[in-house]
Design an enzyme around this catalytic site. Structure first.
Site, PDB file in Angstrom:
ATOM      1  N   TYR A  91      21.329-108.111   2.872  1.00 14.29           N
ATOM      2  CA  TYR A  91      22.619-108.459   3.473  1.00 14.29           C
ATOM      3  C   TYR A  91      22.618-109.924   3.938  1.00 14.29           C
ATOM      4  CZ  TYR A  91      23.351-103.397   3.289  1.00 14.29           C
ATOM      5  OH  TYR A  91      23.482-102.103   2.867  1.00 14.29           O
ATOM      6  N   ASP A 109      23.657 -70.115  -7.213  1.00 16.12           N
ATOM      7  CA  ASP A 109      23.799 -70.468  -8.623  1.00 16.12           C
ATOM      8  C   ASP A 109      24.492 -69.383  -9.428  1.00 16.12           C
ATOM      9  OD1 ASP A 109      22.587 -72.957  -8.382  1.00 16.12           O
ATOM     10  OD2 ASP A 109      20.576 -72.143  -8.654  1.00 16.12           O
TER      11      ASP A 109
HETATM   12  P1  ADP Z   1      19.845 -69.524  -6.220  1.00 19.38           P
HETATM   13  O1  ADP Z   1      19.545 -70.980  -6.428  1.00 19.38           O
HETATM   14  O2  ADP Z   1      21.278 -69.230  -6.322  1.00 19.38           O
HETATM   15  O3  ADP Z   1      19.221 -68.985  -4.982  1.00 19.38           O
HETATM   16  P2  ADP Z   1      17.721 -68.723  -8.074  1.00 19.38           P
HETATM   17  O4  ADP Z   1      17.891 -68.798  -9.553  1.00 19.38           O
HETATM   18  O5  ADP Z   1      16.841 -69.710  -7.414  1.00 19.38           O
HETATM   19  O6  ADP Z   1      19.207 -68.745  -7.477  1.00 19.38           O
HETATM   20  O7  ADP Z   1      17.194 -67.309  -7.667  1.00 19.38           O
HETATM   21  C1  ADP Z   1      17.712 -66.147  -8.216  1.00 19.38           C
HETATM   22  C2  ADP Z   1      16.703 -65.045  -7.984  1.00 19.38           C
HETATM   23  O8  ADP Z   1      17.341 -63.810  -8.317  1.00 19.38           O
HETATM   24  C3  ADP Z   1      15.466 -65.137  -8.852  1.00 19.38           C
HETATM   25  O9  ADP Z   1      14.316 -65.115  -8.023  1.00 19.38           O
HETATM   26  C4  ADP Z   1      15.521 -63.878  -9.738  1.00 19.38           C
HETATM   27  O10 ADP Z   1      14.247 -63.292  -9.930  1.00 19.38           O
HETATM   28  C5  ADP Z   1      16.392 -62.951  -8.925  1.00 19.38           C
HETATM   29  N1  ADP Z   1      17.155 -61.965  -9.725  1.00 19.38           N
HETATM   30  C6  ADP Z   1      17.997 -62.195 -10.759  1.00 19.38           C
HETATM   31  N2  ADP Z   1      18.522 -61.046 -11.209  1.00 19.38           N
HETATM   32  C7  ADP Z   1      18.025 -60.046 -10.443  1.00 19.38           C
HETATM   33  C8  ADP Z   1      18.209 -58.626 -10.383  1.00 19.38           C
HETATM   34  N3  ADP Z   1      19.064 -58.028 -11.184  1.00 19.38           N
HETATM   35  N4  ADP Z   1      17.514 -57.932  -9.455  1.00 19.38           N
HETATM   36  C9  ADP Z   1      16.689 -58.549  -8.586  1.00 19.38           C
HETATM   37  N5  ADP Z   1      16.479 -59.886  -8.601  1.00 19.38           N
HETATM   38  C10 ADP Z   1      17.141 -60.625  -9.487  1.00 19.38           C
END
Ligand code: ADP
Ligand code: SF4
Length: 683
Positions: A174, A648
């Site tokens: 700056y 997500d």
């Molecule tokens: P976010 O960033 O939204 O928290 P992530 O992708 O980091 O999402 O985490 C999603 C989690 O959900 C993962 O650990 C995955 O194993 C879990 N998951 C996805 N589908 C199922 C399901 N049908 N039953 C149990 N766990 C699930």
């Protein structure tokens, strides 16, 4: 404070000129994306730091005059008495918690563009600014006198507003640092030539500020202890400046020339990394010294004090991630500290011209807007909640719902919690990101009403059979395998699927071999980080991006240049402004994003980092496809319809977005929800 606490030294008061800091925790000036534009948001945010125990809380860069206007970034401003009220509100709010308020007076010089004020920009010489095709006006002696007057008037206003510490700011490129530069400063008068002359303006501003406000306010200087690079102010010259002016300010707030390092991300810079460059300042001046270092470990903080490196522990990011860090330390609750992960999402949002947010602390920036407190949540109305998915969104929701008193079951199909954070934190440079998981797991473990079920895949019948009053689906997202992203609206037609990989394969340990082409249409960290991982393992890597630079968005997190340098050093071939348009028979076809001209390169495998698809199968199985009308807030009442998705799974985005989504859902569950307040100009 327990008498014999090993951290007692951190809670000693420190005399800074005429004022006394109640402890050694010092929130240094940091930008917020709030500034003059969102004053109430800003006041509440700064007040929260003071409430959390920070002994000093400073503003962001505060412009002294319309010739220093960083629009569209919302800087603070003290241009006339009309600005007094907003800043006084911040000082008052900070004082209400017993902390000192500091203000960083600033003139941007040639760096800014004055897009809003439309005043000519000023420089030690006429030169181009940071971005826009304009050059500054070379300052003559009259301009220098005017600048000194503006600074003085701003200092007087700052005192009137109630600030205790007033800064002179000759760093970070700056205006005052332009004068210090031996390359930029070509003057032949008393402000140019010798170091003595080049630092004249800095000396005058320090002297004049002290004369004007020094009876009641401390005068601080923010100075790059290692100079501004040999071309401008060498390390030796910086040393000479400190030696010559050492006694003038009441406090030295020392920084580094290289902003990428001073506030480097954890990918590239470790905690306390500045010490070797700044340690000399305190020995030379005898005045109190503060310096940052992304300190989250109390032992690192204590070490700096005990070794005589600093008197005050400077923090921007650790105070953002945990405004209550000092209080937790004082109460011996170390495990409750929400440690910064060094992702620089906070800084990125200021850089995007929007209000500060934080990956670790979803309440950051929401203190006024949503009335959120980082440590307090409203008691719930009772009942049970099933959360499916223990990634950042699910973990955050479970933590907050547990604190609110709900019976929480958190189920995840995987054998470990953390979701994407667990995967990503095993990639090069991202280890600290695991703190997002570990902090929440640590908190949940101590809540008897939260149960974590790992290895528990849930389908719709399982969820219904569980019979919880509320269900949150946090099942995350996966990376696309067909190339759809920013560049391709449709799948890439010619794609040798057997040799296509995505980040999910890398997480699972399925690594491509041979000549690997990474197609990065995501533009953040993941493409480059995977390139680094593969190249470090000896794989020949070609990194192709539709942007002009590797990991282009990481410009905002202050990581882009280091990323590109790291790729170059690892021998990765970087192909910018190119799209992968076909991959067959070990030949990849790349198209120039401007001309469309194609060329072929050899590739035995391709890693696609393009975009993600929400894993919403479970959510859809439970709620259908939106054919029925639903109340705006399905979580207001318990019952079979109280099913919502977070993170997500709702919107594939940053980790910060997922944590925020989980937090908001958990905080508002059982109520009608809330529309955040807006600061707006009404006529
Ligand atoms: P976010 O960033 O939204 O928290 P992530 O992708 O980091 O999402 O985490 C999603 C989690 O959900 C993962 O650990 C995955 O194993 C879990 N998951 C996805 N589908 C199922 C399901 N049908 N039953 C149990 N766990 C699930
Ligand atoms: Fe730390 Fe990231 Fe939060 Fe910034 S956004 S304070 S770097 S955790």
């Amino acid at each position: 404070m327990p008498e014999k606490s090993r951290y007692a030294a951190l809670f000693e008061s420190v005399q800074i000129g005429p004022v006394t800091a109640p402890n050694r925790f010092y929130q240094v000036p940091h930008c917020t994306g709030m500034g003059h534009a969102l004053p109430q948001t800003l006041v509440a945010m700064r007040a929260m730091k003071a409430e959390g125990g920070w002994g000093v809380v400073c503003t962001e860069y505060c412009s002294i005059h319309p010739s220093s206007d960083d629009h569209p970034y919302p800087f603070a401003a003290l241009w006339d008495d009309g600005d007094l009220g907003n800043l006084a509100a911040m000082a008052d709010a900070v004082h209400a918690h017993g902390a000192l308020a500091g203000i960083e007076l600033w003139h941007g010089g040639s760096y800014v563009a004055n897009l809003a004020s439309r005043a000519p920009t000023l420089g030690v010489r006429s030169m181009p600014g940071r971005t826009d095709p304009i050059q500054s006006q070379r300052m003559d002696r009259r301009d220098i006198r005017a600048l000194r007057r503006w600074h003085l008037e701003a200092a007087l206003r700052a005192r009137k507003a109630g600030f205790d510490i007033i800064y002179v700011y000759p760093s970070h490129g700056y205006l005052v640092s332009e004068f210090l530069s031996r390359s930029l400063n070509e003057r032949t008068d008393e402000y140019g030539g010798s170091l003595e002359n080049r630092m004249r303006l800095m000396r005058e501003l320090l002297d004049e500020t002290r004369s004007a406000v020094g009876d009641r306010c401390a005068v601080a200087v923010r100075f790059a202890a290692n100079g501004h690079g040999d071309e401008h102010l060498s390390g030796d010259e910086a040393h000479d400046v400190v030696a010559a002016l050492g006694q003038l300010p009441d406090l030295w707030d020392v920084v580094l020339a290289d902003y990428d390092e001073e506030m480097g991300s954890s990918r590239f810079v470790r905690e306390g990394a500045l010490e070797d460059r700044i340690a000399y300042v305190r020995k030379l001046t005898g005045k109190p010294v503060v310096c940052v270092g992304r300190f989250t470990s109390p032992d690192s903080m204590l070490g700096q004090i005990k070794r005589g490196v600093v008197d005050l522990i400077g923090a921007a990011r650790p105070s953002i991630a945990d405004p209550f860090l000092p209080t937790k330390l004082r109460e011996g609750r170390l495990e409750d500290i929400r440690e910064c992960i060094g992702c620089n999402i906070c800084y990125a949002h200021n850089f995007r011209g929007s209000a500060l947010r934080c990956t670790q602390n979803p309440t950051m920036g929401e203190e006024w807007r949503s009335g959120w407190h980082p440590e307090q949540v409203p008691a719930g109305t009772g009942g049970s909640v099933l959360i499916v998915g223990a990634g950042p969104a699910g973990l955050e929701a479970a933590h907050i719902l547990g604190k609110r008193g709900y019976d929480v079951a958190l189920a995840d199909a995987a054998g470990e919690a953390g979701g994407r954070v667990s995967h990503e934190s095993r990639l090069p440079g991202l280890a600290e990101w695991a703190r997002v998981r570990d902090y929440r797991l640590g908190q949940i473990k101590r809540l008897p009403n939260v149960a974590l079920y790992l290895g528990s895949h849930m389908a719709a019948p399982d969820v219904r059979a569980f019979g919880a009053d509320y269900v949150l689906i946090a099942t995350g997202a996966h990376w696309r395998r067909e190339g759809i992203g920013r560049w391709h609206a449709r799948p890439i037609a010619a794609l040798d699927a057997a040799n296509v990989y995505t980040p999910d394969d890398i997480y699972a340990g399925r690594l491509p071999q041979g000549e690997v082409l990474i197609f990065d249409d995501d533009h953040y960290y993941l493409g480059p980080v995977i390139a680094m991982k593969l190249a470090s393992a000896g794989v020949r890597v070609r990194y192709v991006t539709t942007e002009g630079r590797a990991g282009a968005w990481s410009l905002y997190t202050q990581e882009q240049e280091r990323t590109q340098r790291a790729l170059i050093e690892l021998g990765v071939d970087i192909e910018a402004n190119s799209a992968l348009v076909a991959f067959e028979k070990s030949i990849a076809t790349l198209a120039c994003v401007f001309s469309g001209r194609t060329r072929s390169v050899a590739a035995s495998a391709v890693v696609l980092v393009t975009s993600r698809v929400a894993d919403e199968t479970l959510y859809r199985a439970l709620v259908g496809d939106g054919d029925d009308d639903q109340p705006a807030d399905v979580l207001a009442q318990p019952g079979p319809a109280a099913v919502a998705r977070i993170g997500d799974c709702q919107q594939p985005a940053m980790i910060a977005t997922a944590v925020y989504s989980g937090h908001r859902a958990a905080r508002e569950l059982g109520s009608a929800g809330q529309v955040p307040r807006r600061e707006r100009v009404l006529i």
